[in-house]
Scaffold this active site. Structure first.
Site, PDB file in Angstrom:
ATOM      1  CG  ASN A  10      -1.330   3.423  -3.886  1.00 33.85           C
ATOM      2  OD1 ASN A  10      -1.352   2.458  -3.267  1.00 33.85           O
ATOM      3  ND2 ASN A  10      -2.583   4.038  -4.420  1.00 33.85           N
ATOM      4  CE1 TYR A  17      -8.766   0.710   9.953  1.00 35.25           C
ATOM      5  CE2 TYR A  17      -8.914   1.844  12.013  1.00 35.25           C
ATOM      6  CZ  TYR A  17      -8.204   1.668  10.914  1.00 35.25           C
ATOM      7  OH  TYR A  17      -6.972   2.135  10.677  1.00 35.25           O
ATOM      8  N   GLY A  74      -0.752   8.057   0.719  1.00 35.11           N
ATOM      9  CA  GLY A  74      -0.527   8.081   2.260  1.00 35.11           C
ATOM     10  C   GLY A  74       0.475   7.688   3.115  1.00 35.11           C
ATOM     11  CB  ILE A  75       1.421   6.103   6.509  1.00 37.10           C
ATOM     12  CG1 ILE A  75       0.376   7.061   7.168  1.00 37.10           C
ATOM     13  CG2 ILE A  75       2.427   5.590   7.160  1.00 37.10           C
ATOM     14  CD1 ILE A  75      -0.449   6.442   8.312  1.00 37.10           C
ATOM     15  N   GLY A  76       2.162   4.882   3.603  1.00 35.71           N
ATOM     16  CA  GLY A  76       3.007   3.978   2.876  1.00 35.71           C
ATOM     17  C   GLY A  76       3.977   4.608   1.723  1.00 35.71           C
ATOM     18  N   GLY A  95       0.708  -1.325   0.021  1.00 31.84           N
ATOM     19  CA  GLY A  95      -0.002  -0.049  -0.061  1.00 31.84           C
ATOM     20  C   GLY A  95       0.811   1.262  -0.137  1.00 31.84           C
ATOM     21  CB  SER A  99      -5.209   1.968  13.985  1.00 31.76           C
ATOM     22  OG  SER A  99      -6.022   3.080  14.657  1.00 31.76           O
TER      23      SER A  99
HETATM   24  N1  LIG Z   1      -4.585   7.465   8.416  1.00 31.31           N
HETATM   25  C1  LIG Z   1      -4.887   7.358   9.661  1.00 31.31           C
HETATM   26  O1  LIG Z   1      -5.247   8.343  10.632  1.00 31.31           O
HETATM   27  C2  LIG Z   1      -4.393   6.022  10.171  1.00 31.31           C
HETATM   28  C3  LIG Z   1      -4.750   5.888  11.686  1.00 31.31           C
HETATM   29  C4  LIG Z   1      -4.348   4.363  12.290  1.00 31.31           C
HETATM   30  C5  LIG Z   1      -3.685   3.590  11.540  1.00 31.31           C
HETATM   31  N2  LIG Z   1      -3.705   3.897  10.087  1.00 31.31           N
HETATM   32  C6  LIG Z   1      -3.227   2.748   9.375  1.00 31.31           C
HETATM   33  O2  LIG Z   1      -2.121   3.239   8.697  1.00 31.31           O
HETATM   34  C7  LIG Z   1      -2.210   2.369   7.234  1.00 31.31           C
HETATM   35  C8  LIG Z   1      -1.584   3.145   5.923  1.00 31.31           C
HETATM   36  O3  LIG Z   1      -3.166   4.007   5.813  1.00 31.31           O
HETATM   37  P1  LIG Z   1      -3.211   5.161   5.278  1.00 31.31           P
HETATM   38  O4  LIG Z   1      -3.589   6.237   6.211  1.00 31.31           O
HETATM   39  O5  LIG Z   1      -1.926   5.752   4.583  1.00 31.31           O
HETATM   40  O6  LIG Z   1      -4.486   5.050   4.158  1.00 31.31           O
HETATM   41  P2  LIG Z   1      -4.323   5.211   2.583  1.00 31.31           P
HETATM   42  O7  LIG Z   1      -3.805   6.571   2.275  1.00 31.31           O
HETATM   43  O8  LIG Z   1      -5.930   4.909   2.291  1.00 31.31           O
HETATM   44  O9  LIG Z   1      -3.532   4.251   1.971  1.00 31.31           O
HETATM   45  C9  LIG Z   1      -4.036   2.789   2.367  1.00 31.31           C
HETATM   46  C10 LIG Z   1      -3.089   1.850   1.483  1.00 31.31           C
HETATM   47  O10 LIG Z   1      -3.888   0.801   1.465  1.00 31.31           O
HETATM   48  C11 LIG Z   1      -4.154   0.267   0.106  1.00 31.31           C
HETATM   49  N3  LIG Z   1      -5.279  -0.782  -0.014  1.00 31.31           N
HETATM   50  C12 LIG Z   1      -6.483  -0.884   0.590  1.00 31.31           C
HETATM   51  N4  LIG Z   1      -7.184  -1.917   0.312  1.00 31.31           N
HETATM   52  C13 LIG Z   1      -6.134  -2.623  -0.450  1.00 31.31           C
HETATM   53  C14 LIG Z   1      -6.459  -4.129  -0.577  1.00 31.31           C
HETATM   54  N5  LIG Z   1      -7.543  -4.781  -0.735  1.00 31.31           N
HETATM   55  N6  LIG Z   1      -5.342  -4.565  -1.183  1.00 31.31           N
HETATM   56  C15 LIG Z   1      -4.324  -3.969  -1.338  1.00 31.31           C
HETATM   57  N7  LIG Z   1      -4.004  -3.042  -0.876  1.00 31.31           N
HETATM   58  C16 LIG Z   1      -5.100  -2.176  -0.271  1.00 31.31           C
HETATM   59  C17 LIG Z   1      -4.462   1.311  -0.618  1.00 31.31           C
HETATM   60  O11 LIG Z   1      -4.553   1.086  -1.962  1.00 31.31           O
HETATM   61  P3  LIG Z   1      -5.477   1.677  -3.007  1.00 31.31           P
HETATM   62  O12 LIG Z   1      -4.668   3.139  -3.272  1.00 31.31           O
HETATM   63  O13 LIG Z   1      -5.352   0.798  -4.418  1.00 31.31           O
HETATM   64  O14 LIG Z   1      -6.887   1.768  -2.290  1.00 31.31           O
HETATM   65  C18 LIG Z   1      -3.404   2.271  -0.154  1.00 31.31           C
HETATM   66  O15 LIG Z   1      -2.215   1.950  -0.964  1.00 31.31           O
HETATM   67  C19 LIG Z   1      -3.458   1.337   7.461  1.00 31.31           C
HETATM   68  O16 LIG Z   1      -3.139   0.310   7.871  1.00 31.31           O
HETATM   69  C20 LIG Z   1      -4.073   2.093   8.331  1.00 31.31           C
HETATM   70  O17 LIG Z   1      -5.205   1.306   8.801  1.00 31.31           O
HETATM   71  C21 LIG Z   1      -4.096   5.014   9.535  1.00 31.31           C
END
Ligand SMILES: NC(=O)c1ccc[n+]([C@@H]2O[C@H](COP(=O)([O-])OP(=O)(O)OC[C@H]3O[C@@H](n4cnc5c(N)ncnc54)[C@H](OP(=O)(O)O)[C@@H]3O)[C@@H](O)[C@H]2O)c1
Length: 276
Positions: A14, A166, A16-18, A12, A139
Site C-alpha cells: 500500500n 530490527y 513505500g517500496i512495495g 505491504g 536490510s
Molecule cells: N525504507 C528504508 O530505508 C529501508 C531500508 C532497509 C530495508 N527496508 C525494508 O523495506 C521493506 C519495505 O519497507 P518500506 O521502507 O517501504 O516501509 P513502509 O513504507 O513503512 O512500508 C511497510 C509496509 O509494511 C506493512 N506492514 C507493517 N507492519 C505490518 C503488519 N503487522 N502486517 C502486515 N503488514 C505490515 C505496512 O503496512 P501499513 O501501511 O498498514 O502499516 C506497509 O505496507 C521493509 O521490509 C523494510 O524493513 C526499508
C-alpha cells in the site's frame, strides 16, 4: 484466467517500496495479489493498477503480527487456485516496540516469523508454478547485530528504540533466504535477499522524537530508486545466485552471523516450532 499470465504476490504494497514494486510489476503485465493490513489504504494502489488496464489485481488481508491472520490469508490465496510465480516478502516495520498476538517480539514476529509462515504455507503452490522466485526484503541494518538472542524472541521488545531487534529480524530475513534456497535446490524456485538502500518511506513513521533530528540528515533514496534492487532480483539475478544477498543491484557481503548455515538451519527449526 490467461494461462500464460505471471502472478506476483507482494506483502505491504500500500505504500513505500512495495507500492512501487507492485506498480512496476503490474506495468510489466503481472497479475498482482496484494496482501496487506488495510483494503482502504491499499485502494489507491489497486486503482492505479486498474488504470493500467492489464490484469485485475486482488487484495487479501494480512496482519503479519498475528499468525492466525497469516494462515487465513494463505488459505484465501490458495483458494483462488492462481499460480504464484513471484512471492515478495516486502512488508516490515522498524523503530517500533511490542509483541505479536502470539507473544513474539514485534520486529522478529512481523519481519521474519509472519513471512516465514506465509512462505511455508504457499510453498507448494510456488513450487508447482516454477520457474518461480521468492524475494525477501532484508536490510543492511542486519550488520548491527552479531547474535540472535533466542531467549528474548518470545518477549516484548527490550531496547528503547527497537533498533537492535530490527537488526535481528533483518539478519533472520537473510538466514531464512539462505536456508530456503538450500531446501529448494532442484525445484527451479530461487530465493534472494536484499537491502533496498536507505529510502524515504513510511518506515520512519515511528522514529522516536529524540532520533528525529538525526534521521532528518540521513540522505535517502526515493521509493522508486529503493525498489530497483527488488526488481533486479526479480528480473536479472541468476538462478545460480539463489540464496545470496543483494544491495545496489549486485551481490553484497553479509556478516559472519548472517552467512552462518548452522544458524540458518536452527532459525528454520525455531520458526517451525513457533508457527506450530
Ligand atoms: N525504507 C528504508 O530505508 C529501508 C531500508 C532497509 C530495508 N527496508 C525494508 O523495506 C521493506 C519495505 O519497507 P518500506 O521502507 O517501504 O516501509 P513502509 O513504507 O513503512 O512500508 C511497510 C509496509 O509494511 C506493512 N506492514 C507493517 N507492519 C505490518 C503488519 N503487522 N502486517 C502486515 N503488514 C505490515 C505496512 O503496512 P501499513 O501501511 O498498514 O502499516 C506497509 O505496507 C521493509 O521490509 C523494510 O524493513 C526499508
Amino acid at each position: 484466467m490467461d494461462m500464460n499470465q505471471r502472478v506476483a504476490l507482494i506483502t505491504g504494497a500500500n505504500t513505500g517500496i512495495g507500492r512501487i514494486t507492485a506498480l512496476a510489476l503490474a506495468d510489466r503485465g503481472y497479475q498482482l495479489i496484494l496482501a496487506g493490513r488495510s483494503l482502504e489504504r491499499t485502494k489507491p494502489v489497486l486503482d492505479n493498477i486498474r488504470r493500467l488496464d492489464k490484469a485485475e489485481p486482488l487484495f487479501f488481508e494480512l496482519r503479519l503480527d498475528d499468525l492466525d491472520s497469516v494462515r487465513a490469508c494463505a488459505d484465501a490465496v490458495l483458494a483462488t487456485n492462481l499460480p504464484i510465480h513471484l512471492l515478495i516478502n516486502n512488508a516490515g516495520l522498524a523503530l517500533q516496540r511490542g509483541q505479536t498476538r502470539q507473544g513474539y517480539e514485534l520486529a522478529f514476529g512481523v519481519n521474519h516469523l509472519g513471512h516465514f509462515l506465509l512462505t511455508h504455507l504457499l510453498l507448494g503452490q510456488v513450487i508447482s508454478s516454477a520457474p518461480a522466485r521468492i524475494i525477501n526484503v532484508a536490510s543492511r541494518a542486519h550488520r548491527m547485530t552479531n547474535n540472535i538472542p533466542w531467549e528474548h524472541l518470545r518477549e516484548p521488545t527490550r531496547s528503547l528504540t527497537g533498533t537492535k531487534e530490527y537488526a535481528v529480524s533483518k539478519a533472520c530475513n537473510i538466514l531464512f533466504t539462505k536456508e530456503l534456497a538450500r531446501r529448494l535446490e532442484g525445484t527451479n524456485v530461487s530465493c534472494f535477499g536484499l537491502h533496498p538502500g536507505v529510502v524515504a518511506t513510511d518506515i520512519w513513521r515511528a522514529t522516536p522524537f529524540f532520533m528525529k533530528p538525526f534521521v532528518k540528515f540521513i540522505p535517502m533514496l526515493t521509493p522508486e530508486d529503493g525498489a530497483k534492487t527488488t526488481l533486479f532480483c526479480i528480473e536479472s539475478a541468476e538462478p545460480s545466485q539463489s540464496g545470496q544477498y543483494f544491495a545496489n543491484c549486485r551481490v553484497a557481503k553479509t556478516t559472519p552471523l548472517a552467512s552462518d548455515l548452522a544458524f540458518a538451519e536452527y532459525l528454520w527449526k525455531f520458526s517451525g516450532v513457533a508457527c506450530a
